[in-house]
Design a protein around this motif. Structure first.
Motif, mmCIF file in Angstrom:
data_model
loop_
_atom_site.group_PDB
_atom_site.id
_atom_site.type_symbol
_atom_site.label_atom_id
_atom_site.label_comp_id
_atom_site.label_asym_id
_atom_site.label_seq_id
_atom_site.Cartn_x
_atom_site.Cartn_y
_atom_site.Cartn_z
ATOM 1 N N ARG A 200 0.804 -1.277 0.071
ATOM 2 C CA ARG A 200 -0.142 0.058 -0.076
ATOM 3 C C ARG A 200 1.083 0.938 -0.044
ATOM 4 N NH1 ARG A 200 -3.886 0.484 5.162
ATOM 5 N NH2 ARG A 200 -1.597 0.771 5.990
ATOM 6 N N ARG A 201 1.867 1.362 0.697
ATOM 7 C CA ARG A 201 2.788 2.426 0.925
ATOM 8 C C ARG A 201 3.355 2.942 -0.543
ATOM 9 N NH1 ARG A 201 7.753 3.230 3.231
ATOM 10 N NH2 ARG A 201 8.223 5.445 4.074
ATOM 11 N N ILE A 202 3.857 1.987 -0.933
ATOM 12 C CA ILE A 202 4.679 2.197 -2.173
ATOM 13 C C ILE A 202 3.585 2.376 -3.452
ATOM 14 C CG2 ILE A 202 5.996 1.012 -3.963
ATOM 15 C CD1 ILE A 202 7.477 1.679 -1.511
ATOM 16 N N GLY A 203 2.357 2.021 -3.466
ATOM 17 C CA GLY A 203 1.379 1.970 -4.294
ATOM 18 C C GLY A 203 0.917 3.505 -4.355
ATOM 19 N N ILE A 204 0.657 4.140 -3.114
ATOM 20 C CA ILE A 204 0.080 5.452 -2.841
ATOM 21 C C ILE A 204 1.430 6.509 -3.263
ATOM 22 C CG2 ILE A 204 -0.520 6.912 -1.042
ATOM 23 C CD1 ILE A 204 -1.900 4.991 0.485
ATOM 24 N N ALA A 205 2.629 6.258 -2.851
ATOM 25 C CA ALA A 205 3.713 7.082 -3.291
ATOM 26 C C ALA A 205 3.731 7.027 -4.625
ATOM 27 C CB ALA A 205 4.942 6.442 -2.601
ATOM 28 N N SER A 206 3.534 5.820 -5.539
ATOM 29 C CA SER A 206 3.533 5.932 -6.764
ATOM 30 C C SER A 206 2.403 6.764 -7.428
ATOM 31 C CB SER A 206 3.607 4.527 -7.363
ATOM 32 O OG SER A 206 4.611 3.747 -6.867
ATOM 33 N N ALA A 207 1.103 6.424 -6.885
ATOM 34 C CA ALA A 207 0.113 7.266 -7.307
ATOM 35 C C ALA A 207 0.215 8.901 -7.165
ATOM 36 C CB ALA A 207 -1.186 6.978 -6.540
ATOM 37 N N CYS A 208 0.829 9.221 -6.018
ATOM 38 C CA CYS A 208 1.163 10.810 -5.901
ATOM 39 C C CYS A 208 2.371 11.288 -6.607
ATOM 40 C CB CYS A 208 1.740 10.787 -4.529
ATOM 41 S SG CYS A 208 0.263 10.745 -3.086
ATOM 42 N N GLY A 209 3.228 10.269 -7.144
ATOM 43 C CA GLY A 209 4.375 10.699 -7.956
ATOM 44 C C GLY A 209 3.480 10.921 -9.551
ATOM 45 N N VAL A 210 2.685 9.822 -9.775
ATOM 46 C CA VAL A 210 1.939 10.264 -11.130
ATOM 47 C C VAL A 210 1.169 11.303 -11.205
ATOM 48 C CG1 VAL A 210 0.032 9.281 -12.494
ATOM 49 C CG2 VAL A 210 2.147 7.540 -11.759
ATOM 50 N N CYS A 211 0.559 11.685 -10.212
ATOM 51 C CA CYS A 211 -0.398 12.872 -10.209
ATOM 52 C C CYS A 211 0.472 14.059 -10.221
ATOM 53 C CB CYS A 211 -1.270 12.707 -8.777
ATOM 54 S SG CYS A 211 -2.517 11.433 -9.237
ATOM 55 N N PHE B 250 -6.994 25.662 -13.252
ATOM 56 C CA PHE B 250 -8.177 25.271 -12.233
ATOM 57 C C PHE B 250 -8.900 23.852 -12.674
ATOM 58 C CE2 PHE B 250 -12.391 25.231 -10.617
ATOM 59 C CZ PHE B 250 -12.574 25.148 -9.326
ATOM 60 N N LEU B 251 -9.232 23.646 -13.914
ATOM 61 C CA LEU B 251 -9.710 22.398 -14.247
ATOM 62 C C LEU B 251 -8.805 21.339 -14.371
ATOM 63 C CD1 LEU B 251 -11.828 23.893 -17.304
ATOM 64 C CD2 LEU B 251 -12.630 23.169 -14.976
ATOM 65 N N GLY B 252 -7.381 21.475 -14.762
ATOM 66 C CA GLY B 252 -6.635 20.293 -14.657
ATOM 67 C C GLY B 252 -6.357 19.755 -13.324
ATOM 68 N N ALA B 253 -6.254 20.908 -12.436
ATOM 69 C CA ALA B 253 -5.982 20.478 -10.930
ATOM 70 C C ALA B 253 -7.310 19.671 -10.395
ATOM 71 C CB ALA B 253 -5.866 21.751 -10.259
ATOM 72 N N LEU B 254 -8.471 19.751 -10.908
ATOM 73 C CA LEU B 254 -9.656 19.340 -10.640
ATOM 74 C C LEU B 254 -9.498 17.718 -11.068
ATOM 75 C CD1 LEU B 254 -12.484 21.732 -10.775
ATOM 76 C CD2 LEU B 254 -11.494 20.859 -8.608
ATOM 77 N N VAL B 255 -9.127 17.709 -12.397
ATOM 78 C CA VAL B 255 -8.824 16.247 -12.879
ATOM 79 C C VAL B 255 -7.963 15.460 -12.338
ATOM 80 C CG1 VAL B 255 -8.172 15.057 -15.130
ATOM 81 C CG2 VAL B 255 -9.743 17.360 -15.279
ATOM 82 N N VAL B 256 -6.587 16.168 -11.849
ATOM 83 C CA VAL B 256 -5.619 15.462 -10.870
ATOM 84 C C VAL B 256 -6.290 14.939 -9.531
ATOM 85 C CG1 VAL B 256 -3.286 15.647 -9.968
ATOM 86 C CG2 VAL B 256 -3.827 16.437 -12.316
ATOM 87 N N LEU B 257 -7.055 15.939 -9.104
ATOM 88 C CA LEU B 257 -7.559 15.727 -7.754
ATOM 89 C C LEU B 257 -8.540 14.340 -7.956
ATOM 90 C CD1 LEU B 257 -8.142 16.280 -4.793
ATOM 91 C CD2 LEU B 257 -10.223 17.805 -5.671
ATOM 92 N N VAL B 258 -9.462 14.279 -8.940
ATOM 93 C CA VAL B 258 -10.159 13.034 -9.334
ATOM 94 C C VAL B 258 -9.379 11.667 -9.210
ATOM 95 C CG1 VAL B 258 -11.845 11.921 -10.706
ATOM 96 C CG2 VAL B 258 -12.177 14.309 -10.024
ATOM 97 N N ALA B 259 -8.177 12.048 -10.007
ATOM 98 C CA ALA B 259 -7.268 10.856 -10.359
ATOM 99 C C ALA B 259 -6.718 10.371 -8.934
ATOM 100 C CB ALA B 259 -6.280 11.302 -11.340
ATOM 101 N N ILE B 260 -6.380 11.237 -8.096
ATOM 102 C CA ILE B 260 -5.603 10.693 -6.840
ATOM 103 C C ILE B 260 -6.555 9.929 -6.035
ATOM 104 C CG2 ILE B 260 -5.952 13.005 -5.551
ATOM 105 C CD1 ILE B 260 -2.963 10.669 -5.411
ATOM 106 N N ILE B 261 -7.846 10.579 -5.822
ATOM 107 C CA ILE B 261 -8.872 9.755 -5.181
ATOM 108 C C ILE B 261 -9.189 8.338 -5.656
ATOM 109 C CG2 ILE B 261 -11.407 9.752 -4.544
ATOM 110 C CD1 ILE B 261 -11.161 12.850 -4.592
ATOM 111 N N VAL B 262 -9.313 8.286 -7.049
ATOM 112 C CA VAL B 262 -9.498 7.122 -7.899
ATOM 113 C C VAL B 262 -8.128 6.198 -7.743
ATOM 114 C CG1 VAL B 262 -9.661 5.931 -10.032
ATOM 115 C CG2 VAL B 262 -11.120 8.204 -9.562
ATOM 116 N N GLU B 263 -7.110 6.549 -7.781
ATOM 117 C CA GLU B 263 -6.081 5.774 -7.784
ATOM 118 C C GLU B 263 -5.722 5.215 -6.243
ATOM 119 O OE1 GLU B 263 -3.340 8.331 -9.628
ATOM 120 O OE2 GLU B 263 -3.997 7.957 -11.525
#
Length: 211
Positions: free
Chosen positions: A37-48, A153-166
């Motif tokens: 989990r820790r590595i997965g979340i770190a990877s997701a944060c990096g991608v975002c 602003f819109l791009g940041a919202l897309v990334v916010l959705v991405a981090i929640i989903v990921e």
């Protein structure tokens, strides 16, 4: 278009796009299966974080260069493909070496390193840059102010959705794989799976076209 309808369409599109099994999600899930989990979340944060770079580039118009210049697209594409192939080979080598080592002594990717890798995987994907250039302008409203500010602003919202989903995907994958990683042989197979996914993504990116 009224504001409620606008945001419903926007967030529905952003959610659908982030749920699709693209290279970023495959990278994050494969990292989770091999590292937890820790590595997965770190990877997701990096991608975002890498995605935020593309958002800024789209707002500044830099991504248009990748969309119109075959040379620029090819350079970023091949560098990104080479990096993914390198990560894949490293994972395969780690799996092969693990047979003669105790699992607790085997080297593991740190969260910081997984975060950095996630950033590079996303930044070095030129199709991600072109995606933001194609997706975000559809939701620009001329009466709502500067285009660059709206894109950010819109791009940041897309990334916010991405981090929640990921992160949700990471938690599900981590629960499914936590028991498996305690077994040395299965851990080696998870590393082989990670290596194969990364190599596959690298090959896929190497053959990607701008269109």
């Amino acid at each position: 278009m009224s504001d409620p309808a606008f945001w419903l369409v926007f967030f529905s599109a952003a959610l659908a796009l982030n749920l699709s099994p693209g290279p970023d999600l495959l990278f994050i899930l494969s990292r989770t299966l091999s590292g937890g989990r820790r590595i997965g979340i770190a990877s997701a944060c990096g991608v975002c974080s890498g995605a935020l770079v593309h958002v800024a580039a789209a707002a500044l118009g830099i991504s248009a260069i990748l969309a119109t210049s075959a040379l620029a697209f090819a350079v970023v594409k091949y560098v990104g493909a080479a990096y993914l192939l390198y990560l894949g080979i490293q994972a395969l080598r780690s799996a092969g070496a693990g047979a003669a080592l105790d699992l607790r002594a085997a080297p593991r990717v740190s969260a910081w390193r997984a975060y950095r890798q996630g950033i590079l995987v996303d930044i070095l994907n030129p199709k991600a840059a072109i995606f933001f250039m194609a997706f975000l302008p559809q939701f620009i409203r001329p009466d709502q102010g500067a285009v660059a500010v709206q894109l950010l602003f819109l791009g940041a919202l897309v990334v916010l959705v991405a981090i929640i989903v990921e992160c949700a995907m990471v938690l599900l994958a981590a629960r499914a794989s936590s028991a498996l990683r305690g077994n040395l042989r299965l851990n080696q197979w998870l590393n082989r799976f990670l290596g194969s996914v990364l190599i596959g993504l690298g090959i896929r990116l190497g053959f990607a076209e701008r269109a």
